[in-house]
Design a protein around this motif. Structure first.
Motif, mmCIF file in Angstrom:
data_model
loop_
_atom_site.group_PDB
_atom_site.id
_atom_site.type_symbol
_atom_site.label_atom_id
_atom_site.label_comp_id
_atom_site.label_asym_id
_atom_site.label_seq_id
_atom_site.Cartn_x
_atom_site.Cartn_y
_atom_site.Cartn_z
ATOM 1 N N ARG A 230 -37.407 9.016 -24.635
ATOM 2 C CA ARG A 230 -38.588 8.161 -24.657
ATOM 3 C C ARG A 230 -38.705 7.395 -23.336
ATOM 4 O O ARG A 230 -39.770 7.312 -22.721
ATOM 5 C CB ARG A 230 -38.477 7.185 -25.835
ATOM 6 N N GLY A 231 -37.567 6.868 -22.881
ATOM 7 C CA GLY A 231 -37.551 6.137 -21.626
ATOM 8 C C GLY A 231 -37.973 7.019 -20.465
ATOM 9 O O GLY A 231 -38.786 6.614 -19.626
ATOM 10 N N LEU A 232 -37.421 8.216 -20.461
ATOM 11 C CA LEU A 232 -37.745 9.149 -19.380
ATOM 12 C C LEU A 232 -39.237 9.438 -19.348
ATOM 13 O O LEU A 232 -39.879 9.427 -18.301
ATOM 14 C CB LEU A 232 -36.983 10.464 -19.574
ATOM 15 N N LEU A 233 -39.797 9.683 -20.544
ATOM 16 C CA LEU A 233 -41.214 10.004 -20.632
ATOM 17 C C LEU A 233 -42.057 8.830 -20.156
ATOM 18 O O LEU A 233 -43.018 8.993 -19.402
ATOM 19 C CB LEU A 233 -41.592 10.377 -22.062
ATOM 20 N N ALA A 234 -41.671 7.610 -20.607
ATOM 21 C CA ALA A 234 -42.417 6.413 -20.215
ATOM 22 C C ALA A 234 -42.381 6.247 -18.703
ATOM 23 O O ALA A 234 -43.398 5.967 -18.052
ATOM 24 C CB ALA A 234 -41.815 5.180 -20.894
ATOM 25 N N PHE A 235 -41.170 6.479 -18.166
ATOM 26 C CA PHE A 235 -40.997 6.334 -16.727
ATOM 27 C C PHE A 235 -41.874 7.348 -15.985
ATOM 28 O O PHE A 235 -42.608 7.001 -15.058
ATOM 29 C CB PHE A 235 -39.521 6.546 -16.376
ATOM 30 N N ALA A 236 -41.818 8.603 -16.467
ATOM 31 C CA ALA A 236 -42.611 9.649 -15.819
ATOM 32 C C ALA A 236 -44.093 9.339 -15.948
ATOM 33 O O ALA A 236 -44.874 9.479 -14.997
ATOM 34 C CB ALA A 236 -42.293 11.015 -16.444
ATOM 35 N N GLY A 237 -44.485 8.862 -17.161
ATOM 36 C CA GLY A 237 -45.885 8.523 -17.385
ATOM 37 C C GLY A 237 -46.344 7.427 -16.438
ATOM 38 O O GLY A 237 -47.402 7.515 -15.809
ATOM 39 N N ALA A 238 -45.492 6.395 -16.310
ATOM 40 C CA ALA A 238 -45.833 5.273 -15.438
ATOM 41 C C ALA A 238 -45.969 5.743 -13.997
ATOM 42 O O ALA A 238 -46.930 5.402 -13.291
ATOM 43 C CB ALA A 238 -44.759 4.193 -15.544
ATOM 44 N N ALA A 239 -45.008 6.576 -13.585
ATOM 45 C CA ALA A 239 -45.035 7.058 -12.211
ATOM 46 C C ALA A 239 -46.304 7.855 -11.952
ATOM 47 O O ALA A 239 -46.970 7.696 -10.921
ATOM 48 C CB ALA A 239 -43.801 7.916 -11.940
ATOM 49 N N LEU A 240 -46.655 8.691 -12.938
ATOM 50 C CA LEU A 240 -47.835 9.539 -12.762
ATOM 51 C C LEU A 240 -49.100 8.693 -12.652
ATOM 52 O O LEU A 240 -49.944 8.893 -11.784
ATOM 53 C CB LEU A 240 -47.963 10.510 -13.942
ATOM 54 N N SER A 241 -49.204 7.685 -13.564
ATOM 55 C CA SER A 241 -50.446 6.912 -13.569
ATOM 56 C C SER A 241 -50.546 6.034 -12.325
ATOM 57 O O SER A 241 -51.636 5.800 -11.807
ATOM 58 C CB SER A 241 -50.559 6.079 -14.853
ATOM 59 N N ARG A 242 -49.364 5.594 -11.822
ATOM 60 C CA ARG A 242 -49.410 4.799 -10.601
ATOM 61 C C ARG A 242 -49.914 5.660 -9.449
ATOM 62 O O ARG A 242 -50.684 5.238 -8.611
ATOM 63 C CB ARG A 242 -48.029 4.241 -10.278
ATOM 64 N N ARG A 243 -49.460 6.899 -9.472
ATOM 65 C CA ARG A 243 -49.888 7.805 -8.423
ATOM 66 C C ARG A 243 -51.403 7.986 -8.460
ATOM 67 O O ARG A 243 -52.070 8.039 -7.443
ATOM 68 C CB ARG A 243 -49.218 9.164 -8.662
ATOM 69 N N ALA A 244 -51.899 8.106 -9.716
ATOM 70 C CA ALA A 244 -53.341 8.328 -9.863
ATOM 71 C C ALA A 244 -54.126 7.054 -9.596
ATOM 72 O O ALA A 244 -55.349 7.033 -9.641
ATOM 73 C CB ALA A 244 -53.629 8.823 -11.284
ATOM 74 N N GLY A 245 -53.440 5.949 -9.338
ATOM 75 C CA GLY A 245 -54.120 4.714 -8.994
ATOM 76 C C GLY A 245 -54.479 3.871 -10.193
ATOM 77 O O GLY A 245 -54.963 2.761 -10.047
ATOM 78 N N ALA A 246 -54.202 4.378 -11.397
ATOM 79 C CA ALA A 246 -54.539 3.623 -12.601
ATOM 80 C C ALA A 246 -53.392 2.683 -12.937
ATOM 81 O O ALA A 246 -52.254 2.918 -12.552
ATOM 82 C CB ALA A 246 -54.782 4.584 -13.763
ATOM 83 N N PRO A 247 -53.623 1.575 -13.649
ATOM 84 C CA PRO A 247 -52.542 0.699 -14.066
ATOM 85 C C PRO A 247 -51.636 1.410 -15.068
ATOM 86 O O PRO A 247 -52.099 2.249 -15.837
ATOM 87 C CB PRO A 247 -53.269 -0.481 -14.712
ATOM 88 N N ALA A 248 -50.357 1.082 -15.040
ATOM 89 C CA ALA A 248 -49.388 1.748 -15.903
ATOM 90 C C ALA A 248 -49.750 1.549 -17.366
ATOM 91 O O ALA A 248 -50.104 0.452 -17.780
ATOM 92 C CB ALA A 248 -47.993 1.179 -15.637
ATOM 93 N N SER A 249 -49.672 2.623 -18.117
ATOM 94 C CA SER A 249 -49.974 2.540 -19.539
ATOM 95 C C SER A 249 -48.861 1.782 -20.248
ATOM 96 O O SER A 249 -47.701 1.900 -19.906
ATOM 97 C CB SER A 249 -50.113 3.964 -20.102
ATOM 98 N N ARG A 250 -49.217 0.991 -21.258
ATOM 99 C CA ARG A 250 -48.208 0.183 -21.934
ATOM 100 C C ARG A 250 -47.708 0.837 -23.221
ATOM 101 O O ARG A 250 -46.807 0.325 -23.855
ATOM 102 C CB ARG A 250 -48.801 -1.201 -22.266
ATOM 103 N N GLU A 251 -48.358 1.940 -23.588
ATOM 104 C CA GLU A 251 -48.043 2.471 -24.908
ATOM 105 C C GLU A 251 -46.775 3.332 -24.927
ATOM 106 O O GLU A 251 -46.237 3.596 -25.978
ATOM 107 C CB GLU A 251 -49.207 3.301 -25.457
ATOM 108 N N GLY A 252 -46.311 3.799 -23.758
ATOM 109 C CA GLY A 252 -45.157 4.712 -23.740
ATOM 110 C C GLY A 252 -43.972 4.026 -24.303
ATOM 111 O O GLY A 252 -43.016 4.571 -24.706
#
Lengths: 379, 337
Positions: free
Chosen positions: A357-379
């Motif tokens: 779960r942590g890994l996914l959240a981390f990857a999700g956050a990294a991806l969304s930061r790259r896309a310029g969007a604010p990090a999602s909080r739901e992960g």
């Protein structure tokens, strides 16, 4: 996209088992390090020994074949809510059945007729051995876990009695029967490849590998595409509802366990018809119990079981090969490594879920930061 | 690179063997391997005897010896096949359990030399080494009867197979030769190979025999015997070890050991391969060859009186000369009463 605590299906089926195995390898690496051997050297020896060349791969697949059979046996019963721990005994009886047919008919029947009969005998004997505990469970309420374990001991004692007193080859000191005639041998993979023009190192991989794959497909089809499979799963999910819906629980119990026993009995064809070509002691070598771990790791799905069997095949074959390459790693050490893998992926299965779960959240956050969007909080 | 060199030397050796015996005596670069019997390598008895021999060879000639300890019967075949495929030669198979496997693998690898201890194969590239265990068992049987104060002696066998009955039969003959009135109580540990590695059950059987008046017990049971020896020590009785010299395990309690020099057999097989004198065929070793004997050392010297020693030495000479005939159980699958 996904609710708070759950993981996407691909992560649940792929990532979590993978992380479980990685954790096991890390723990094993510490143990190996403690006896002063480089874990990387051991890992290399395992992988080279299990996958390094055609011969090694053949051995790995031959071991995996046994685990597919016993893993499917456990999974099938598990879907019906039954815990079949008798794979070991059913495998012994399967080998006994196939061996008796081979001994009785190998001088009479040609191979193309003898082998199907011998394979059927393995299934029949395995099913028969499971039928008794099944009937006791269905009619008398004797718990299947207890009775199947006890039947393992009875099967082992029966094989010892028969080999020591009845079937032993005259003049032989070790308890084993005479060697079968060539008609009672399943075709070997390297012979088949040679006939097709490919040179392959000899290994014990034989036609029962294909039988195992066919069995996996058949179990998948039975479970999810037949009426019997539907009833079986209903029974596993909610026996009360199944009873209310008119599903004959008693008859289903016997039927499911017979199928399960027949699958476990197929270990006998791989070992006796495929490799040993005589009946010996202890050919079941713990595959029945290994099947429980395989089924747990494969999440009781035939595809997962095939993959988990591959891993166990690699561990078995690579483990046997370590002792050739790194003498400091003894037989007991190999058992420890295999045990850790079973512990982490079996008993502690899903233990790495928070990590995933942590890994996914981390990857999700990294991806969304790259896309310029604010990090999602739901992960 | 070492592989090429090894192959090259062997090629020379083959040429040498054809051209003349002098060249064949050159030491060859060999890659020996050993596949142990079931049980464990450190059983202080049969397997460990073999290990001592291969270890001596490794140290003396600085040649690495590959080893494999099988966990169950199905691994024998894999071990031999993998060793043969890796170019290991000669390959030593320890124990009768491996006879049928060696028979099969040696056929597939006719250029690899196999040595088989306690089993027979008729193939030309297999050297079978058998022992006349009945002769040594006879001698320790005499010692047991002479050391016993109760007139009752015991025997604990490992797996109930003709080979172990040969031990028991020779032992019984020796007991009666020394004391015609002595009583022999015998037990086998089991009927499967696990009987070689069950010290707990060995101790139990020995205690049972002590309760019935036995005061000297002979264990021919691999690692199971360790339990027998321990039980004898705990109960203040005497025991007799087997295969390796086990006198040092419990000094003062182990009366003697029936020594079966599997270490010499293992060492010789590798040494012959190295010297180019290795030959296939069956050899049967006994008292005469020094391959079977009873052990006398500092640990048990206090237990063996001069009279015991002289009677046993006389019997030993008589067996070697043929004056005493020790019946071999395996010849007729029966033992004289």
């Amino acid at each position: 996209m996904r609710a708070g605590g759950t993981l996407p299906r691909w992560a649940e089926l792929g990532l979590v088992p993978l992380l479980d195995v990685l954790c096991a390898f890390l723990a094993a690496a510490l143990v190996v390090l403690a006896i002063g051997v480089s874990p990387l050297a051991v890992l290399r020896a395992i992988l080279a020994g299990a996958l390094g060349d055609a011969g090694a791969l053949g051995y790995t697949l031959y071991y995996a074949t046994n685990f597919v059979f016993t893993g499917l046996a456990v999974a099938l019963a598990f879907h019906a809510g039954l815990f079949n721990i008798g794979g070991e005994g059913q495998a012994i009886l399967g080998g006994l059945g196939t061996g008796l047919v081979a001994l009785a008919l190998d001088r009479v029947l040609p191979g193309w007729l003898l082998l199907p009969v011998a394979i059927a005998a393995a299934a029949l004997f395995g099913a028969g051995w499971a039928a008794i505990p099944a009937w006791l469970q269905a009619r008398r309420g004797s718990h299947i876990v207890i009775t199947t374990i006890m039947f393992n001991f009875i099967a082992a004692a029966l094989l010892v009695y028969l080999l020591v007193n009845v079937l032993i080859a005259p003049g032989s000191m070790s308890p084993e029967t005479r060697a079968f005639q060539p008609a009672a041998s399943l075709p070997l993979a390297h012979d088949g490849l040679r006939a097709l023009g490919f040179a392959a190192a000899p290994s014990p991989l034989n036609a029962s590998g294909l039988v195992a794959l066919a069995a996996a497909a058949a179990v998948w089809f039975t479970l999810w595409h037949t009426r019997f499979g539907y009833r079986l799963r209903v029974m596993g999910l909610n026996p009360g509802a199944a009873l209310y819906a008119g599903i004959p629980i008693g008859r289903m119990t016997v039927g499911v366990l017979c199928l399960s026993g027949a699958l476990a009995g197929m270990v006998g064809i791989n070992e006796i018809l495929g490799v040993q070509h005589r009946l010996i002691l202890n050919f079941s070598a713990g595959y029945g119990f290994g099947g429980i771990a395989v089924a747990l790791m494969g999440r009781n799905h035939p595809a997962g079981i095939v993959l988990a069997s591959l891993l166990f095949g690699i561990l078995n074959q690579g483990g046997a090969e370590i002792s050739f390459d790194i003498p400091a790693v003894s037989r007991e050490m190999v058992t420890v490594i295999q045990g850790l893998v079973i512990l982490f992926s079996g008993a502690l299965a899903g233990f790495s879920r928070p990590l995933a779960r942590g890994l996914l959240a981390f990857a999700g956050a990294a991806l969304s930061r790259r896309a310029g969007a604010p990090a999602s909080r739901e992960g | 690179m070492p592989v090429t060199i090894g192959g090259f030397v062997r090629a020379i050796l083959v040429v040498g063997a054809v051209s003349g015996p002098a060249a064949a005596a050159e030491a060859a670069d060999i890659k020996p391997a050993v596949v142990f019997d079931l049980g464990t390598k450190y059983d202080k008895s049969f397997n460990e005897g073999v290990f001592n021999g291969t270890e001596r060879f490794r140290k003396e000639f600085n040649v690495p010896v590959a080893e494999f300890e099988p966990a169950n019967e199905t691994q024998f075949e894999q071990a031999h096949r993998r060793f043969a495929q890796r170019g290991q030669d000669p390959i030593l198979a320890v124990g009768f359990n491996q006879a049928s496997v060696v028979d099969r693998i040696a056929k597939d690898f006719p250029d690899t030399r196999f040595s088989l201890i306690d089993g027979v194969s008729k193939l030309p590239n297999v050297q079978s080494v058998l022992f006349r265990e009945q002769e040594g068992s006879f001698l320790v049987g005499m010692l047991a009867a002479m050391a016993s104060k109760t007139g009752k002696v015991g025997f604990v066998g490992g797996m109930d197979i003709p080979l172990i009955r040969r031990f028991a039969c020779g032992y019984g003959q020796g007991v009666r030769y020394a004391d015609a009135k002595a009583e022999l109580i015998q037990n086998m540990t089991g009927t499967t190979p696990s009987a070689w590695n069950d010290p707990g059950r060995g101790a139990e059987l020995a205690r049972g025999q002590f309760d019935r008046g036995v005061d000297v017990v002979f264990a021919a049971a691999g690692a199971t015997g360790l339990g027998v020896l321990q039980a004898a020590k705990d109960a203040g009785k005497l025991s007799i070890g087997v295969d390796s010299n086990q006198n040092h395990l419990h000094p003062g309690s182990v009366l003697t050991s029936m020594v079966k020099r599997v270490d010499v057999a293992a060492f010789d097989s590798f040494k012959e391969a190295r010297d180019g004198t290795w030959k296939g065929g069956v050899s049967v070793l006994g008292l005469k060859d020094g391959a079977i004997d009873w052990a006398l050392d500092d640990n048990n010297k206090a237990l063996i009186t001069a009279d015991m020693k002289s009677r046993v030495d006389a019997a030993k000479a008589d067996i070697i000369s043929g004056k005493i005939k020790v019946v071999d159980y395996m010849e007729g699958n029966s033992c004289p009463p």
